[in-house]
Scaffold this active site. Sequence first.
Site, mmCIF file in Angstrom:
data_model
loop_
_atom_site.group_PDB
_atom_site.id
_atom_site.type_symbol
_atom_site.label_atom_id
_atom_site.label_comp_id
_atom_site.label_asym_id
_atom_site.label_seq_id
_atom_site.Cartn_x
_atom_site.Cartn_y
_atom_site.Cartn_z
ATOM 1 N N ASP A 36 0.859 -1.186 0.000
ATOM 2 C CA ASP A 36 0.000 0.000 0.000
ATOM 3 C C ASP A 36 0.893 1.232 0.000
ATOM 4 O OD1 ASP A 36 -3.294 0.203 0.762
ATOM 5 O OD2 ASP A 36 -2.136 2.062 0.920
ATOM 6 N N THR A 124 -12.714 -2.508 -9.593
ATOM 7 C CA THR A 124 -13.830 -2.353 -10.528
ATOM 8 C C THR A 124 -13.478 -1.246 -11.523
ATOM 9 O OG1 THR A 124 -15.329 -3.023 -8.783
ATOM 10 C CG2 THR A 124 -16.310 -1.903 -10.680
ATOM 11 N N LYS A 205 -19.264 -7.222 -13.740
ATOM 12 C CA LYS A 205 -19.151 -6.526 -12.447
ATOM 13 C C LYS A 205 -20.034 -5.275 -12.402
ATOM 14 C CE LYS A 205 -17.949 -5.145 -8.529
ATOM 15 N NZ LYS A 205 -18.410 -5.812 -7.325
ATOM 16 N N CYS A 261 -19.369 1.578 -3.279
ATOM 17 C CA CYS A 261 -19.471 0.920 -4.587
ATOM 18 C C CYS A 261 -20.734 1.204 -5.378
ATOM 19 C CB CYS A 261 -19.261 -0.570 -4.408
ATOM 20 S SG CYS A 261 -17.536 -0.876 -3.961
ATOM 21 N N LYS A 321 -24.224 0.658 6.174
ATOM 22 C CA LYS A 321 -25.009 -0.541 6.493
ATOM 23 C C LYS A 321 -24.392 -1.137 7.749
ATOM 24 C CE LYS A 321 -22.434 -3.981 3.957
ATOM 25 N NZ LYS A 321 -22.480 -5.116 3.050
HETATM 26 P P1 NAD Z 1 -10.124 0.864 -0.373
HETATM 27 O O1 NAD Z 1 -10.266 2.317 -0.603
HETATM 28 O O2 NAD Z 1 -10.610 0.254 0.888
HETATM 29 O O3 NAD Z 1 -8.582 0.452 -0.521
HETATM 30 C C1 NAD Z 1 -7.783 0.818 -1.606
HETATM 31 C C2 NAD Z 1 -6.342 0.853 -1.116
HETATM 32 O O4 NAD Z 1 -5.467 1.039 -2.231
HETATM 33 C C3 NAD Z 1 -6.050 2.001 -0.140
HETATM 34 O O5 NAD Z 1 -5.502 1.492 1.053
HETATM 35 C C4 NAD Z 1 -5.050 2.859 -0.909
HETATM 36 O O6 NAD Z 1 -4.114 3.523 -0.073
HETATM 37 C C5 NAD Z 1 -4.379 1.823 -1.773
HETATM 38 N N1 NAD Z 1 -3.595 2.343 -2.919
HETATM 39 C C6 NAD Z 1 -3.819 3.443 -3.660
HETATM 40 N N2 NAD Z 1 -2.853 3.550 -4.601
HETATM 41 C C7 NAD Z 1 -2.015 2.488 -4.460
HETATM 42 C C8 NAD Z 1 -0.862 2.039 -5.142
HETATM 43 N N3 NAD Z 1 -0.357 2.690 -6.186
HETATM 44 N N4 NAD Z 1 -0.254 0.916 -4.706
HETATM 45 C C9 NAD Z 1 -0.776 0.233 -3.670
HETATM 46 N N5 NAD Z 1 -1.874 0.607 -2.984
HETATM 47 C C10 NAD Z 1 -2.493 1.719 -3.381
HETATM 48 O O7 NAD Z 1 -10.790 0.168 -1.639
HETATM 49 P P2 NAD Z 1 -11.642 -1.171 -1.662
HETATM 50 O O8 NAD Z 1 -12.950 -0.928 -1.027
HETATM 51 O O9 NAD Z 1 -10.814 -2.306 -1.235
HETATM 52 O O10 NAD Z 1 -11.922 -1.272 -3.241
HETATM 53 C C11 NAD Z 1 -10.869 -1.543 -4.136
HETATM 54 C C12 NAD Z 1 -11.477 -1.796 -5.512
HETATM 55 O O11 NAD Z 1 -12.300 -2.960 -5.444
HETATM 56 C C13 NAD Z 1 -12.383 -0.691 -6.031
HETATM 57 O O12 NAD Z 1 -12.282 -0.643 -7.426
HETATM 58 C C14 NAD Z 1 -13.776 -1.147 -5.626
HETATM 59 O O13 NAD Z 1 -14.776 -0.634 -6.476
HETATM 60 C C15 NAD Z 1 -13.655 -2.646 -5.807
HETATM 61 N N6 NAD Z 1 -14.546 -3.440 -4.931
HETATM 62 C C16 NAD Z 1 -14.748 -3.064 -3.636
HETATM 63 C C17 NAD Z 1 -15.571 -3.850 -2.822
HETATM 64 C C18 NAD Z 1 -15.895 -3.455 -1.397
HETATM 65 O O14 NAD Z 1 -16.805 -4.037 -0.818
HETATM 66 N N7 NAD Z 1 -15.219 -2.511 -0.783
HETATM 67 C C19 NAD Z 1 -16.138 -5.013 -3.336
HETATM 68 C C20 NAD Z 1 -15.875 -5.373 -4.656
HETATM 69 C C21 NAD Z 1 -15.065 -4.577 -5.455
HETATM 70 C C1 UGA Z 2 -21.970 -4.262 -2.802
HETATM 71 C C2 UGA Z 2 -22.345 -5.597 -3.447
HETATM 72 O O1 UGA Z 2 -23.311 -6.275 -2.652
HETATM 73 C C3 UGA Z 2 -21.122 -6.487 -3.613
HETATM 74 O O2 UGA Z 2 -21.481 -7.673 -4.325
HETATM 75 C C4 UGA Z 2 -20.073 -5.730 -4.398
HETATM 76 O O3 UGA Z 2 -18.906 -6.516 -4.531
HETATM 77 C C5 UGA Z 2 -19.745 -4.438 -3.686
HETATM 78 O O4 UGA Z 2 -20.942 -3.642 -3.556
HETATM 79 C C6 UGA Z 2 -18.755 -3.634 -4.449
HETATM 80 O O5 UGA Z 2 -18.691 -3.703 -5.649
HETATM 81 O O6 UGA Z 2 -18.036 -2.935 -3.769
HETATM 82 P P1 UGA Z 2 -21.615 -3.430 -0.304
HETATM 83 O O7 UGA Z 2 -21.683 -2.062 -0.880
HETATM 84 O O8 UGA Z 2 -20.514 -3.748 0.616
HETATM 85 O O9 UGA Z 2 -21.535 -4.526 -1.484
HETATM 86 O O10 UGA Z 2 -22.950 -3.710 0.493
HETATM 87 P P2 UGA Z 2 -24.431 -4.194 0.162
HETATM 88 O O11 UGA Z 2 -24.803 -5.168 1.189
HETATM 89 O O12 UGA Z 2 -24.609 -4.576 -1.238
HETATM 90 O O13 UGA Z 2 -25.254 -2.861 0.457
HETATM 91 C C7 UGA Z 2 -25.104 -1.699 -0.327
HETATM 92 C C8 UGA Z 2 -26.132 -0.672 0.082
HETATM 93 O O14 UGA Z 2 -27.444 -1.087 -0.298
HETATM 94 C C9 UGA Z 2 -26.196 -0.436 1.598
HETATM 95 O O15 UGA Z 2 -26.377 0.923 1.867
HETATM 96 C C10 UGA Z 2 -27.420 -1.228 2.028
HETATM 97 O O16 UGA Z 2 -28.015 -0.737 3.190
HETATM 98 C C11 UGA Z 2 -28.317 -1.033 0.822
HETATM 99 N N1 UGA Z 2 -29.344 -2.084 0.671
HETATM 100 C C12 UGA Z 2 -28.966 -3.365 0.425
HETATM 101 C C13 UGA Z 2 -30.682 -1.735 0.745
HETATM 102 O O17 UGA Z 2 -31.040 -0.559 0.957
HETATM 103 N N2 UGA Z 2 -31.625 -2.720 0.578
HETATM 104 C C14 UGA Z 2 -31.282 -4.008 0.323
HETATM 105 O O18 UGA Z 2 -32.201 -4.845 0.165
HETATM 106 C C15 UGA Z 2 -29.925 -4.340 0.256
#
Ligand code: NAD
Ligand code: UGA
Length: 448
Positions: A36, A124, A205, A261, A321
């Site tokens: 990171d 993503t 996605k 997201c 959430k």
């Molecule tokens: P996050 O913000 O929690 O973490 C991202 C990390 O990357 C940070 O710690 C940041 O400092 C680090 N970073 C930035 N530049 C960097 C570099 N050059 N080298 C190494 N590290 C670096 O993000 P996240 O929630 O884990 O999401 C990451 C990606 O995955 C996004 O594209 C998001 O849309 C996708 N995604 C997130 C979730 C989720 O639930 N949070 C689920 C599915 C997909």
């Molecule tokens: C969501 C997707 O569920 C994951 O599959 C995906 O990987 C992720 O986004 C991502 O791309 O980052 P997340 O945002 O962590 O995950 O949480 P969810 O449980 O999906 O809830 C998202 C929002 O929708 C929350 O604010 C939740 O309260 C709301 N929600 C969810 C509702 O209002 N109603 C529902 O029935 C479900």
Amino acid sequence: MAGSSSARIGIFGAGYVGLVTGACLAKLGHSVVVRDVLPERIEALRAGEPPFFEPGLADLLAQNSERLTFTLDADEATVGADFIFVCVGTPPTYGGDADLSAVWAVLDELPQRDTRAILVMKSTVPVGTGEKVREALGARGLVQFGYVSNPEFLAEGSAVRDFSRPDRIVVGAFSESDGDAIAALYEPIEAPVVRTDVSSAEMVKLASNAFLATRISFINEIANVCEVTGADVAEVARGMGLDHRIGQYFLAAGIGYGGSCFPKDVSALKQLAGNSGYQFQLLTAVIEVNELQKRRVVGKLERHLGRLRGKTIALLGLAYKANTSDLREASSLVLASRLLAEGAEVRVWDPVADATSVLSGVTFSDTVLDAVQGADAAVIVTEWPELRELTQPEFRDAMRRAIIVDGRNLLDPELARAAGFAYEGIGRPSSELGALPEAEEREPELNR
Ligand code: NAD
Ligand code: UGA
């Protein structure tokens, strides 16, 4: 390159996706280096402390610490790695597109190498990113790098379970053998593997998140119509969800979706379509419905309290959430600022989310009881399980007016009313004002 037995894996990004992916791959026996750019994040991880609240993650990191290393140094994560996972953030730009600067920064740090490695895109990204990355790698002469789109579907709060027991694993590759290598890495995980092209994997996605967000805006609109027609959206969702073609999930009406997201990915897909010459009108409506939904609580409060100037409102739950400390795009932030703008005094409580750096002008409370003490109304913003206790007499007695607006339909309306509260859910019948004992004002009990 090592096969699925024990590979060397570099992970860029120690966020929700990177840390969970790293810890789970270490658990599968691989040797993982997580990189990171935030020194405090790496220091905390080296000291065994996860930088955010995610159930099960701390244990997983501790149990697999032998195979997990944390670094600020890009080379440590790339030199000798068989797979390099890109898990950096892709936040929205002001224009609503995905900001890929962190993704490109990772690419800039890839070294020349003699042996093959596969770049695995978990972040993503817009459709077409894989093609652009392939061109950029070619232009830099990084011919030893393969590229696979392997989007992540975990949700915060259940991330460890979601990674270990996914509904599907999507692998979009330019070359069959690169796709085979990634599929082999996931072999111990029982799930259908969708092998496809890179662009389709990227779209799976975005379309999945947009579809889930659409369901939420749809059920929220049904809820709003239920309110004016006398139906109960919880009953409606139950009846709809039993149709296997519809399914029971993501039909919980509430105060709008938030998080890092859905808001950004819906907007990114809308912009991607627009930039490519197609106006995705449905997503425009999904976004607008969601924005309006966050504000509907204000109207519900005014229904009971009239003008909110000088009234004390307790916001219970701040995270977007339950089971996460994440405040990104949380409805609570919009609601708090709307209430402050109306002149209300706002108290806030959350068991894990720390909003001190993002919310100003509100009073932070350590307990639910403190938050509702002398309040004119309590709003359930996040469905934290402990808020099911809100109908207990100690909370009712502490409030100036026993009014609950349940933004998550967490409570049983009949029980809440029987306990002496005026109760407003989302998409559920609310009784005539004034005809209810629960609409009575009560004097606050002081010095509690
Ligand atoms: P996050 O913000 O929690 O973490 C991202 C990390 O990357 C940070 O710690 C940041 O400092 C680090 N970073 C930035 N530049 C960097 C570099 N050059 N080298 C190494 N590290 C670096 O993000 P996240 O929630 O884990 O999401 C990451 C990606 O995955 C996004 O594209 C998001 O849309 C996708 N995604 C997130 C979730 C989720 O639930 N949070 C689920 C599915 C997909
Ligand atoms: C969501 C997707 O569920 C994951 O599959 C995906 O990987 C992720 O986004 C991502 O791309 O980052 P997340 O945002 O962590 O995950 O949480 P969810 O449980 O999906 O809830 C998202 C929002 O929708 C929350 O604010 C939740 O309260 C709301 N929600 C969810 C509702 O209002 N109603 C529902 O029935 C479900």
